[in-house]
Scaffold this motif. Structure first.
Motif, PDB file in Angstrom:
ATOM      1  N   ARG A 248       0.818  -1.205   0.000  1.00  0.00           N
ATOM      2  CA  ARG A 248       0.000   0.000   0.000  1.00  0.00           C
ATOM      3  C   ARG A 248       0.861   1.269   0.000  1.00  0.00           C
ATOM      4  NH1 ARG A 248      -5.228   1.030   1.254  1.00  0.00           N
ATOM      5  NH2 ARG A 248      -5.712   3.139   2.066  1.00  0.00           N
ATOM      6  N   ASP A 249       1.963   1.260   0.769  1.00  0.00           N
ATOM      7  CA  ASP A 249       2.820   2.444   0.812  1.00  0.00           C
ATOM      8  C   ASP A 249       3.425   2.736  -0.558  1.00  0.00           C
ATOM      9  OD1 ASP A 249       2.240   2.633   3.447  1.00  0.00           O
ATOM     10  OD2 ASP A 249       4.093   1.664   4.152  1.00  0.00           O
ATOM     11  N   GLU A 250       3.836   1.686  -1.279  1.00  0.00           N
ATOM     12  CA  GLU A 250       4.435   1.883  -2.594  1.00  0.00           C
ATOM     13  C   GLU A 250       3.406   2.418  -3.578  1.00  0.00           C
ATOM     14  OE1 GLU A 250       6.764  -0.723  -6.006  1.00  0.00           O
ATOM     15  OE2 GLU A 250       6.578  -1.488  -3.960  1.00  0.00           O
ATOM     16  N   ILE A 251       2.158   1.907  -3.469  1.00  0.00           N
ATOM     17  CA  ILE A 251       1.103   2.396  -4.358  1.00  0.00           C
ATOM     18  C   ILE A 251       0.809   3.866  -4.058  1.00  0.00           C
ATOM     19  CG2 ILE A 251      -1.335   2.172  -4.943  1.00  0.00           C
ATOM     20  CD1 ILE A 251      -1.087  -0.822  -4.509  1.00  0.00           C
ATOM     21  N   ALA A 252       0.776   4.254  -2.781  1.00  0.00           N
ATOM     22  CA  ALA A 252       0.511   5.639  -2.409  1.00  0.00           C
ATOM     23  C   ALA A 252       1.632   6.562  -2.893  1.00  0.00           C
ATOM     24  CB  ALA A 252       0.341   5.750  -0.892  1.00  0.00           C
ATOM     25  N   ARG A 253       2.876   6.073  -2.782  1.00  0.00           N
ATOM     26  CA  ARG A 253       3.992   6.889  -3.238  1.00  0.00           C
ATOM     27  C   ARG A 253       3.941   7.099  -4.747  1.00  0.00           C
ATOM     28  NH1 ARG A 253       7.382   4.300  -0.805  1.00  0.00           N
ATOM     29  NH2 ARG A 253       8.114   2.878  -2.443  1.00  0.00           N
ATOM     30  N   ALA A 254       3.630   6.028  -5.501  1.00  0.00           N
ATOM     31  CA  ALA A 254       3.531   6.159  -6.956  1.00  0.00           C
ATOM     32  C   ALA A 254       2.379   7.085  -7.349  1.00  0.00           C
ATOM     33  CB  ALA A 254       3.353   4.792  -7.593  1.00  0.00           C
ATOM     34  N   ALA A 255       1.269   6.967  -6.617  1.00  0.00           N
ATOM     35  CA  ALA A 255       0.135   7.850  -6.913  1.00  0.00           C
ATOM     36  C   ALA A 255       0.496   9.307  -6.639  1.00  0.00           C
ATOM     37  CB  ALA A 255      -1.081   7.429  -6.081  1.00  0.00           C
ATOM     38  N   GLY A 256       1.266   9.549  -5.580  1.00  0.00           N
ATOM     39  CA  GLY A 256       1.696  10.920  -5.283  1.00  0.00           C
ATOM     40  C   GLY A 256       2.597  11.477  -6.376  1.00  0.00           C
ATOM     41  N   VAL A 257       3.503  10.622  -6.866  1.00  0.00           N
ATOM     42  CA  VAL A 257       4.373  11.066  -7.957  1.00  0.00           C
ATOM     43  C   VAL A 257       3.546  11.387  -9.199  1.00  0.00           C
ATOM     44  CG1 VAL A 257       6.217  10.364  -9.513  1.00  0.00           C
ATOM     45  CG2 VAL A 257       6.384   9.838  -7.075  1.00  0.00           C
ATOM     46  N   ILE A 258       2.550  10.544  -9.492  1.00  0.00           N
ATOM     47  CA  ILE A 258       1.703  10.786 -10.664  1.00  0.00           C
ATOM     48  C   ILE A 258       0.937  12.098 -10.498  1.00  0.00           C
ATOM     49  CG2 ILE A 258      -0.325   9.939 -11.907  1.00  0.00           C
ATOM     50  CD1 ILE A 258       0.675   7.110 -11.390  1.00  0.00           C
ATOM     51  N   ARG A 259       0.413  12.345  -9.291  1.00  0.00           N
ATOM     52  CA  ARG A 259      -0.347  13.564  -9.055  1.00  0.00           C
ATOM     53  C   ARG A 259       0.541  14.800  -9.215  1.00  0.00           C
ATOM     54  NH1 ARG A 259      -0.636  16.868  -5.053  1.00  0.00           N
ATOM     55  NH2 ARG A 259       0.624  15.497  -3.731  1.00  0.00           N
ATOM     56  N   GLU A 260       1.736  14.773  -8.633  1.00  0.00           N
ATOM     57  CA  GLU A 260       2.632  15.929  -8.740  1.00  0.00           C
ATOM     58  C   GLU A 260       3.084  16.160 -10.174  1.00  0.00           C
ATOM     59  OE1 GLU A 260       5.817  15.333  -6.076  1.00  0.00           O
ATOM     60  OE2 GLU A 260       4.590  15.463  -4.259  1.00  0.00           O
ATOM     61  N   SER A 261       3.395  15.060 -10.877  1.00  0.00           N
ATOM     62  CA  SER A 261       3.824  15.213 -12.270  1.00  0.00           C
ATOM     63  C   SER A 261       2.702  15.762 -13.145  1.00  0.00           C
ATOM     64  CB  SER A 261       4.314  13.865 -12.816  1.00  0.00           C
ATOM     65  OG  SER A 261       5.435  13.398 -12.084  1.00  0.00           O
ATOM     66  N   ALA A 262       1.472  15.288 -12.892  1.00  0.00           N
ATOM     67  CA  ALA A 262       0.339  15.794 -13.664  1.00  0.00           C
ATOM     68  C   ALA A 262       0.106  17.270 -13.373  1.00  0.00           C
ATOM     69  CB  ALA A 262      -0.917  14.979 -13.349  1.00  0.00           C
ATOM     70  N   HIS A 263       0.260  17.653 -12.090  1.00  0.00           N
ATOM     71  CA  HIS A 263       0.083  19.061 -11.738  1.00  0.00           C
ATOM     72  C   HIS A 263       1.139  19.943 -12.419  1.00  0.00           C
ATOM     73  CE1 HIS A 263      -0.819  22.599  -9.335  1.00  0.00           C
ATOM     74  NE2 HIS A 263       0.469  22.691  -9.052  1.00  0.00           N
ATOM     75  N   ASP A 264       2.395  19.501 -12.379  1.00  0.00           N
ATOM     76  CA  ASP A 264       3.455  20.268 -13.031  1.00  0.00           C
ATOM     77  C   ASP A 264       3.258  20.333 -14.540  1.00  0.00           C
ATOM     78  OD1 ASP A 264       4.578  20.692 -10.574  1.00  0.00           O
ATOM     79  OD2 ASP A 264       6.000  19.011 -10.734  1.00  0.00           O
ATOM     80  N   ALA A 265       2.790  19.224 -15.118  1.00  0.00           N
ATOM     81  CA  ALA A 265       2.558  19.207 -16.564  1.00  0.00           C
ATOM     82  C   ALA A 265       1.452  20.188 -16.941  1.00  0.00           C
ATOM     83  CB  ALA A 265       2.193  17.795 -17.026  1.00  0.00           C
ATOM     84  N   LEU A 266       0.409  20.269 -16.107  1.00  0.00           N
ATOM     85  CA  LEU A 266      -0.652  21.241 -16.384  1.00  0.00           C
ATOM     86  C   LEU A 266      -0.134  22.667 -16.273  1.00  0.00           C
ATOM     87  CD1 LEU A 266      -3.704  19.607 -14.554  1.00  0.00           C
ATOM     88  CD2 LEU A 266      -3.357  19.852 -17.019  1.00  0.00           C
ATOM     89  N   GLN A 267       0.735  22.933 -15.314  1.00  0.00           N
ATOM     90  CA  GLN A 267       1.303  24.271 -15.179  1.00  0.00           C
ATOM     91  C   GLN A 267       2.114  24.647 -16.422  1.00  0.00           C
ATOM     92  OE1 GLN A 267      -0.626  25.483 -12.497  1.00  0.00           O
ATOM     93  NE2 GLN A 267       1.249  26.642 -12.188  1.00  0.00           N
ATOM     94  N   ASP A 268       2.934  23.689 -16.871  1.00  0.00           N
ATOM     95  CA  ASP A 268       3.714  23.958 -18.081  1.00  0.00           C
ATOM     96  C   ASP A 268       2.819  24.109 -19.297  1.00  0.00           C
ATOM     97  OD1 ASP A 268       6.086  23.886 -16.686  1.00  0.00           O
ATOM     98  OD2 ASP A 268       6.325  21.723 -16.939  1.00  0.00           O
ATOM     99  N   LEU A 269       1.723  23.348 -19.322  1.00  0.00           N
ATOM    100  CA  LEU A 269       0.820  23.432 -20.471  1.00  0.00           C
ATOM    101  C   LEU A 269       0.136  24.799 -20.529  1.00  0.00           C
ATOM    102  CD1 LEU A 269      -0.316  21.851 -22.851  1.00  0.00           C
ATOM    103  CD2 LEU A 269      -2.151  21.044 -21.362  1.00  0.00           C
ATOM    104  N   ARG A 270      -0.166  25.368 -19.382  1.00  0.00           N
ATOM    105  CA  ARG A 270      -0.757  26.707 -19.366  1.00  0.00           C
ATOM    106  C   ARG A 270       0.200  27.728 -19.963  1.00  0.00           C
ATOM    107  NH1 ARG A 270      -2.311  25.095 -13.956  1.00  0.00           N
ATOM    108  NH2 ARG A 270      -4.522  24.538 -13.912  1.00  0.00           N
ATOM    109  N   GLU A 271       1.491  27.542 -19.712  1.00  0.00           N
ATOM    110  CA  GLU A 271       2.477  28.494 -20.229  1.00  0.00           C
ATOM    111  C   GLU A 271       2.660  28.388 -21.741  1.00  0.00           C
ATOM    112  OE1 GLU A 271       6.078  27.974 -18.126  1.00  0.00           O
ATOM    113  OE2 GLU A 271       5.191  28.271 -16.149  1.00  0.00           O
ATOM    114  N   ILE A 272       2.447  27.194 -22.262  1.00  0.00           N
ATOM    115  CA  ILE A 272       2.697  27.013 -23.700  1.00  0.00           C
ATOM    116  C   ILE A 272       1.532  27.498 -24.548  1.00  0.00           C
ATOM    117  CG2 ILE A 272       1.725  24.707 -23.998  1.00  0.00           C
ATOM    118  CD1 ILE A 272       4.159  23.980 -25.650  1.00  0.00           C
TER     119      ILE A 272
END
Length: 416
Positions: A248-272
């Motif tokens: 469960r901890d590994e799944i939560a960590r991977a989900a957190g990475v996915i959430r942060e990466s998606a958030h950063d990708a959306l921020q970069d997408l707004r700039e483009i």
């Protein structure tokens, strides 16, 4: 001179129209004149026309007194002389509309009327100003050819015949030369205005091209960053897909990475959004530098022989958003390149300050070079690109010489 065909005037012409003749205004700005209408007289035109009219009248008055003293001249010829002189003075107001016709008409009038001499000289002067040289050559040649005939018919009582003819010819040539000089000056003004207009247009096109290239470069960088973040998303999502029984901890960590990466990708997408991109990049996937790479950039510059002082007051460069850090890095990189070209041997100071909420400030300053700097190619397009890059990030950039003779670039970028 030519009175039709040109483009709109440049900024140096606006606000000073009254200083220019109407013919020059029509040459520089034909749209200011309605089709089928002549250019309206400017304040300068009215002043010149009134002055010429008064000069013609003054000459006619003096000549009328001399004519009245001619003892062997019949009263009818004296009256005819004065009437022709009055009509010639009135015709001075038509010199702009019909310069060729007026100059031709003044040839026979000048033979019959001494009082029309001033108006005749004004007519030949106007012809030289407003018409090409071929008209001046033919009409002026005829004008000079009749001078001996005039003084043969009406000799000057105070001067010998050869002296009077020579004086009249020289004076007429001087008037024609002045007219040609005025015409050349007007043509020079039109030429300089046209060159300034073209230079302004070309400068605008170069600036637009520099902005477009800067936008394309930013779009390529955004492409690289988005590709990197989407790759992370794909890797972590694939791991969850192939290992559904992970702890469960590994799944939560991977989900957190996915959430942060998606958030950063959306921020970069707004700039483009809104950034134009032409063509595909050949270096997609290349890692992009951030503010943390500024130390490496300064070290490389020092290895190349530059004197660089870095004053970075950011505690943790990793806290700076990636897009802001990339822009700050590119600004410092371009400024160091410019300093190496235009101020070799001068010590360059790079200062980076800021806090979340207050923004990030990048200042690059160098003193005046110690000796003579050899000319290097460059047109300032790099600074235009930096300004565009900072503007697209939401900040601003200012650059210019310092009071001590050096150069400074200061950029502010939003942070937080």
């Amino acid at each position: 001179m030519r009175t039709e065909g040109s483009q709109s005037t440049g900024p140096a012409f606006e606000g000073r129209r009254w200083l220019f003749p109407s013919a020059v205004i029509h040459e520089l700005d034909p749209g200011a004149v309605r089709p089928g209408h002549r250019p309206r007289r400017t304040a300068r035109d009215w002043l010149v026309d009134c002055t010429f009219f008064l000069v013609a009248v003054g000459f006619a008055v003096l000549a009328a007194e001399a004519v009245s003293r001619e003892e062997d001249l019949p009263d009818s010829l004296v009256l005819l002389d004065q009437w022709l002189g009055a009509l010639a003075c009135a015709a001075v107001w038509l010199r702009r509309r019909w310069p060729v016709g007026l100059a031709i008409a003044m040839i026979p009038v000048g033979l019959l009327s001494m009082t029309s001499g001033g108006a005749g000289l004004i007519a030949i002067f106007t012809l030289a100003v407003h018409r090409p040289f071929r008209y001046v050559a033919w009409i002026g040649g005829v004008w000079l050819a009749v001078q001996p005939l005039y003084y043969w018919l009406r000799p000057d009582p105070d001067l010998p015949y050869p002296v009077a003819v020579a004086f009249s010819v020289l004076f007429t040539v001087a008037v024609i030369s002045c007219g040609l000089l005025v015409r050349s000056k007007r043509q020079l003004v039109v030429t300089l205005q046209d060159r300034a207009r073209r230079a302004e247009t070309e400068a605008g096109l170069r600036a637009e091209r520099a902005q477009r290239l800067a936008r394309e470069a930013i779009a390529r960088e955004m492409h690289d960053v988005l590709a990197h973040r989407l790759t992370l998303l794909s890797v972590h999502a694939g791991a969850l897909e192939f290992r559904p029984d992970a702890p469960r901890d590994e799944i939560a960590r991977a989900a957190g990475v996915i959430r942060e990466s998606a958030h950063d990708a959306l921020q970069d997408l707004r700039e483009i959004i809104g950034v134009l991109r032409a063509g595909e990049s050949d270096d997609a996937g290349r890692p992009q530098p951030t503010l943390a790479a500024l130390d490496t950039l300064v070290a490389e510059s020092r290895e190349a022989g530059m004197k660089v002082t870095l004053a970075q007051q950011i505690t943790d460069p990793a806290d700076v958003p990636a897009s802001v850090g990339r822009t700050a890095y590119r600004i410092a990189q371009e400024c160091l390149t410019n300093a190496r070209k235009h101020a070799p041997g001068a010590e360059v100071t790079v200062t980076v300050t800021g806090t979340p909420g207050d923004g990030l400030t990048v200042t690059v300053r160098n003193p005046a070079p110690g000796g003579e700097v050899p000319p290097v190619p460059g047109s300032g397009q790099g600074l235009i690109g930096l300004t565009e890059r900072a503007t697209l990030t939401g900040g601003d950039l200012h650059h210019g010489p310092t009071p001590q003779g050096g150069f400074e670039v200061r950029a502010w970028l939003p942070w937080g």
